[in-house]
Design a protein around this motif. Structure first.
Motif, PDB file in Angstrom:
ATOM      1  N   GLU A  34      -6.480   1.972  -6.519  1.00  0.00           N
ATOM      2  CA  GLU A  34      -7.232   1.908  -5.428  1.00  0.00           C
ATOM      3  C   GLU A  34      -8.630   2.541  -5.593  1.00  0.00           C
ATOM      4  N   GLN A  59       0.779  -1.394   0.041  1.00  0.00           N
ATOM      5  CA  GLN A  59      -0.147  -0.040   0.075  1.00  0.00           C
ATOM      6  C   GLN A  59       0.846   1.023  -0.039  1.00  0.00           C
ATOM      7  N   SER A  63     -11.649   4.663  -3.569  1.00  0.00           N
ATOM      8  CA  SER A  63     -11.765   5.222  -2.254  1.00  0.00           C
ATOM      9  C   SER A  63     -13.168   5.763  -2.123  1.00  0.00           C
ATOM     10  N   PHE A  65      -9.017   1.315  -0.677  1.00  0.00           N
ATOM     11  CA  PHE A  65      -8.983  -0.096  -0.728  1.00  0.00           C
ATOM     12  C   PHE A  65      -9.039  -0.638  -2.217  1.00  0.00           C
ATOM     13  N   VAL A  99     -11.231   6.504   2.895  1.00  0.00           N
ATOM     14  CA  VAL A  99     -10.596   5.242   3.122  1.00  0.00           C
ATOM     15  C   VAL A  99     -10.213   4.816   1.705  1.00  0.00           C
ATOM     16  N   TRP A 126     -13.777  -4.787  -2.889  1.00  0.00           N
ATOM     17  CA  TRP A 126     -14.695  -5.479  -1.924  1.00  0.00           C
ATOM     18  C   TRP A 126     -14.414  -7.007  -2.070  1.00  0.00           C
ATOM     19  N   HIS A 145      -7.633  -4.733   1.830  1.00  0.00           N
ATOM     20  CA  HIS A 145      -6.429  -3.838   1.828  1.00  0.00           C
ATOM     21  C   HIS A 145      -6.826  -2.480   1.965  1.00  0.00           C
ATOM     22  N   SER A 146      -7.388  -2.218   3.088  1.00  0.00           N
ATOM     23  CA  SER A 146      -7.877  -0.827   3.416  1.00  0.00           C
ATOM     24  C   SER A 146      -6.736   0.102   4.203  1.00  0.00           C
ATOM     25  N   ARG A 147      -6.732   1.318   3.812  1.00  0.00           N
ATOM     26  CA  ARG A 147      -6.033   2.316   4.364  1.00  0.00           C
ATOM     27  C   ARG A 147      -6.486   3.622   4.678  1.00  0.00           C
ATOM     28  N   LEU A 194     -13.765  -4.752   3.137  1.00  0.00           N
ATOM     29  CA  LEU A 194     -12.824  -4.139   2.616  1.00  0.00           C
ATOM     30  C   LEU A 194     -11.474  -4.792   2.267  1.00  0.00           C
ATOM     31  N   VAL A 221      -9.996  -0.772   9.174  1.00  0.00           N
ATOM     32  CA  VAL A 221      -9.060   0.041   8.753  1.00  0.00           C
ATOM     33  C   VAL A 221      -7.949   0.180   9.583  1.00  0.00           C
TER      34      VAL A 221
END
Length: 285
Positions: free
Chosen positions: A166, A15, A168, A255, A253, A258, A266-268, A264, A205
């Motif tokens: 990603e 990420q 968002s 990611f 967020v 889904w 690999h969310s950040r 989610l 998250v």
């Protein structure tokens, strides 16, 4: 003698987003990984699971290369004329010599000397300041970052990194978990969205925070703590070391996608949103 099989190198998903002259950035293709083995006139195309593939025009193009034997690594896709194309991004063997121990830049010099003709071609390199943004604007799957001095490893390696494009979206915080080990403040946010009257749990998250934000969020969330989970649809909700809050704080967020059970992947955390109403946060995609 050319080996029957060499395990392909695999990239590690990250990420992190960075640009560094010590790394080479390439387009990430959405195709089938293929290793091409040629000895004399014999050409074998194998997937990373060692399954044979038949692509006669690709096989003939590899047969036409001015080499005695060679192993190429690449990806097959469909070209605009609805034919399979083979995009080469590495070389493992050339004329009786295993070249996997050479630095990537040296292996690329070997590839540069190859007279590739369609349907063979090189994977596109990116020289933008922010190559991952270029990839996402183009609608590509993402970027592969490779250390320029790295050897070819027959395993998944952090010398090759996958930066996927990603999505968002805004989510509402419904809880958080306690920090573990050296972490301070909180472990992960538990977030969701509204579907009519239901507050739906969307996942955790746990990255994207600095120390200051971890402490600020913990203080803010402690002030709105409630005794029970606010989620009304809560598949996969953690029950251990979890705290619940009134669904008021909204976060943006990033990611990858889904999951099959609508969580989610690999969310950040990107940022904390202000001046938005929680009930307006719904799932759009």
């Amino acid at each position: 003698m050319i080996p029957d099989w060499l395990e392909p190198m695999a990239a590690t998903l990250t990420q992190e987003r960075f640009n560094d002259p010590a790394w080479i950035f390439e387009r990430k293709l959405d195709g089938i990984r293929i290793l091409a083995y040629r000895t004399g006139e014999d050409v074998r195309l194998l997937t990373r699971n060692r399954l044979p593939r038949r692509m006669p025009h690709v096989e003939q193009a590899i047969r036409n290369l001015p080499v005695e034997d060679i192993i190429l690594d690449g990806e097959s896709t469909w070209d605009p004329d609805n034919r399979i194309a083979y995009h080469v991004f590495d070389i493992l063997w050339l004329n009786g010599r295993n070249v996997t121990g050479l630095p990537l830049t040296e292996r690329y010099r070997l590839l540069d000397a190859m007279p590739f003709e369609p349907p063979l071609g090189r994977v596109q390199q990116l020289h933008d300041e922010r190559p991952w943004e270029h990839a996402c604007r183009k609608g590509w799957e993402g970027v592969i970052a490779k250390r320029a001095d790295s050897i070819y490893e027959h395993r998944r390696s952090k010398n090759w990194l996958k930066m996927k494009c990603e999505l968002s979206k805004d989510f509402v915080v419904g809880g958080f978990t306690d920090p573990q080990k050296s972490r301070i403040g909180l472990g992960a946010l538990l977030v969701g969205y509204y579907d009519g009257d239901d507050f739906v749990f969307a996942g955790k998250v746990g990255t994207g925070f600095d120390t200051k934000l971890l402490l600020e969020l913990r203080e803010r969330l402690d002030a709105i703590e409630i005794p029970h989970a606010p989620f009304t649809r809560a598949l996969g909700l953690p029950r251990v070391r979890a705290h619940w809050v009134r669904p008021e704080v909204i976060v943006n967020v990033a990611f990858i996608e889904w999951t099959h059970n609508d969580k989610l992947r690999h969310s950040r955390l990107l940022e904390v949103r202000e001046h938005r109403t929680a009930r307006d946060v719904i799932r759009i995609y």
